[in-house]
Motif scaffolding. Structure first.
Motif, mmCIF file in Angstrom:
data_model
loop_
_atom_site.group_PDB
_atom_site.id
_atom_site.type_symbol
_atom_site.label_atom_id
_atom_site.label_comp_id
_atom_site.label_asym_id
_atom_site.label_seq_id
_atom_site.Cartn_x
_atom_site.Cartn_y
_atom_site.Cartn_z
ATOM 1 N N UNK A 211 38.770 53.029 55.503
ATOM 2 C CA UNK A 211 39.978 52.535 56.160
ATOM 3 C C UNK A 211 40.780 53.653 56.819
ATOM 4 N N UNK A 212 40.125 54.740 57.189
ATOM 5 C CA UNK A 212 40.777 55.820 57.899
ATOM 6 C C UNK A 212 41.660 56.707 57.027
ATOM 7 N N UNK A 213 41.594 56.551 55.708
ATOM 8 C CA UNK A 213 42.399 57.401 54.828
ATOM 9 C C UNK A 213 42.009 58.860 55.008
ATOM 10 N N UNK A 214 42.979 59.726 54.985
ATOM 11 C CA UNK A 214 42.797 61.172 55.121
ATOM 12 C C UNK A 214 42.139 61.549 56.445
ATOM 13 N N UNK A 215 42.385 60.739 57.468
ATOM 14 C CA UNK A 215 41.815 61.036 58.789
ATOM 15 C C UNK A 215 42.417 62.321 59.328
ATOM 16 N N UNK A 216 41.578 63.135 59.899
ATOM 17 C CA UNK A 216 42.030 64.390 60.483
ATOM 18 C C UNK A 216 41.134 64.710 61.669
ATOM 19 N N UNK A 217 41.727 65.241 62.694
ATOM 20 C CA UNK A 217 40.962 65.597 63.881
ATOM 21 C C UNK A 217 40.310 66.978 63.759
ATOM 22 N N UNK A 218 40.745 67.762 62.794
ATOM 23 C CA UNK A 218 40.214 69.114 62.633
ATOM 24 C C UNK A 218 38.741 69.068 62.248
ATOM 25 N N UNK A 219 37.949 69.931 62.878
ATOM 26 C CA UNK A 219 36.514 69.944 62.639
ATOM 27 C C UNK A 219 36.177 70.312 61.199
ATOM 28 N N UNK A 220 36.990 71.164 60.580
ATOM 29 C CA UNK A 220 36.691 71.558 59.202
ATOM 30 C C UNK A 220 36.786 70.360 58.262
ATOM 31 N N UNK A 221 37.661 69.400 58.558
ATOM 32 C CA UNK A 221 37.806 68.213 57.708
ATOM 33 C C UNK A 221 36.513 67.402 57.697
ATOM 34 N N UNK A 222 35.856 67.316 58.843
ATOM 35 C CA UNK A 222 34.579 66.599 58.926
ATOM 36 C C UNK A 222 33.570 67.237 57.987
ATOM 37 N N UNK A 223 33.488 68.565 57.993
ATOM 38 C CA UNK A 223 32.504 69.252 57.156
ATOM 39 C C UNK A 223 32.863 69.179 55.676
ATOM 40 N N UNK B 135 28.690 61.551 60.854
ATOM 41 C CA UNK B 135 29.626 62.678 60.980
ATOM 42 C C UNK B 135 28.953 63.878 61.642
ATOM 43 N N UNK B 136 27.693 64.104 61.322
ATOM 44 C CA UNK B 136 26.969 65.218 61.925
ATOM 45 C C UNK B 136 26.725 64.951 63.414
ATOM 46 N N UNK B 137 26.263 63.747 63.751
ATOM 47 C CA UNK B 137 25.911 63.431 65.142
ATOM 48 C C UNK B 137 27.134 63.192 66.018
ATOM 49 N N UNK B 138 28.051 62.337 65.550
ATOM 50 C CA UNK B 138 29.191 61.905 66.378
ATOM 51 C C UNK B 138 30.500 62.631 66.069
ATOM 52 N N UNK B 139 30.578 63.268 64.918
ATOM 53 C CA UNK B 139 31.838 63.879 64.505
ATOM 54 C C UNK B 139 32.742 62.908 63.769
ATOM 55 N N UNK B 140 32.332 61.651 63.664
ATOM 56 C CA UNK B 140 33.083 60.609 62.966
ATOM 57 C C UNK B 140 32.102 59.502 62.594
ATOM 58 N N UNK B 141 32.543 58.607 61.722
ATOM 59 C CA UNK B 141 31.701 57.490 61.304
ATOM 60 C C UNK B 141 31.905 56.328 62.265
ATOM 61 N N UNK C 153 18.745 50.560 57.363
ATOM 62 C CA UNK C 153 19.493 49.388 57.837
ATOM 63 C C UNK C 153 20.812 49.806 58.474
ATOM 64 N N UNK C 154 21.506 50.743 57.842
ATOM 65 C CA UNK C 154 22.771 51.232 58.389
ATOM 66 C C UNK C 154 22.577 51.874 59.759
ATOM 67 N N UNK C 155 21.621 52.759 59.866
ATOM 68 C CA UNK C 155 21.410 53.469 61.129
ATOM 69 C C UNK C 155 20.899 52.546 62.235
ATOM 70 N N UNK C 156 20.021 51.612 61.889
ATOM 71 C CA UNK C 156 19.508 50.669 62.883
ATOM 72 C C UNK C 156 20.625 49.762 63.394
ATOM 73 N N UNK C 157 21.457 49.247 62.478
ATOM 74 C CA UNK C 157 22.555 48.374 62.932
ATOM 75 C C UNK C 157 23.557 49.144 63.774
ATOM 76 N N UNK C 158 23.847 50.362 63.398
ATOM 77 C CA UNK C 158 24.784 51.169 64.200
ATOM 78 C C UNK C 158 24.214 51.420 65.593
ATOM 79 N N UNK C 159 22.953 51.798 65.650
ATOM 80 C CA UNK C 159 22.354 52.060 66.961
ATOM 81 C C UNK C 159 22.347 50.791 67.807
ATOM 82 N N UNK C 160 21.930 49.671 67.205
ATOM 83 C CA UNK C 160 21.833 48.406 67.947
ATOM 84 C C UNK C 160 23.179 47.972 68.513
ATOM 85 N N UNK C 161 24.211 48.064 67.705
ATOM 86 C CA UNK C 161 25.528 47.591 68.150
ATOM 87 C C UNK C 161 26.212 48.612 69.052
#
Length: 164
Positions: free
Chosen positions: A53-65, A109-115, A14-22
């Motif tokens: 809510x964007x807490x601990x947001x970081x642009x560094x790639x290591x943060x994503x992993x 996070x894997x596909x887009x680098x962010x949610x 449901x999550x992936x379908x709604x994300x793709x659709x929108x």
């Protein structure tokens, strides 16, 4: 455990379908925002590199992993905990919501680098600046449910092993 698996899978799909659709089907990436129910519900594109809510947001790639590893670790821990405790159906549903939502956000996070967040709900003249997605709602409900209804407790009168 079948119930947990079914709920986790349904939540993830449901999550992936709604994300793709929108995001792709309605082209929210380009449009940016769509009023669904004025002053109440809008689809507003937001890329979340942090946690809720964007807490601990970081642009560094290591943060994503690191966030991916944390989400997978928590999901595995919840799965093992529910399995070991022999959880009741309600706990399995809550655990399935949490795990399915967490895996949905991991895939982002894997596909887009962010949610990909897109749901924006406001009420009563108060404008909400935050967006979320189906996975976020499932994680919240699942975690809250596991805290409020942790499952079966020890039966009264049973303490440790019985002696012969």
């Amino acid at each position: 455990m079948h119930l947990l698996t079914l709920v986790a899978l349904a939540t993830f799909v449901l999550d992936q379908v709604t994300k793709w659709a929108v995001v792709h089907g309605m082209n929210l990436i380009e449009i940016g925002s769509i009023e669904v129910i004025p002053t109440v519900l809008a689809f507003h594109m937001a890329w979340n590199t942090g946690i809720n809510f964007g807490l601990f947001a970081a642009e560094a790639d290591y943060a994503r992993w690191i966030l991916i590893a944390i989400a997978l670790g928590i999901s595995a821990w919840v799965w093992l905990w529910v399995r070991r405790e022999g959880a009741d159906p309600r706990s399995q549903v809550f655990a399935g919501l949490l795990i399915g939502g967490a895996i949905g956000n991991v895939v982002d996070r894997v596909i887009y680098g962010a949610v990909a967040d897109f749901l924006n709900v406001s009420c009563c003249g108060i404008e909400n600046p935050f967006s979320f997605n189906v996975a976020d709602a499932a994680i919240f409900v699942g975690a809250l449910g596991l805290v409020l209804f942790p499952g079966k407790s020890a039966e009264p009168g049973k303490k440790g092993r019985k002696t012969p």
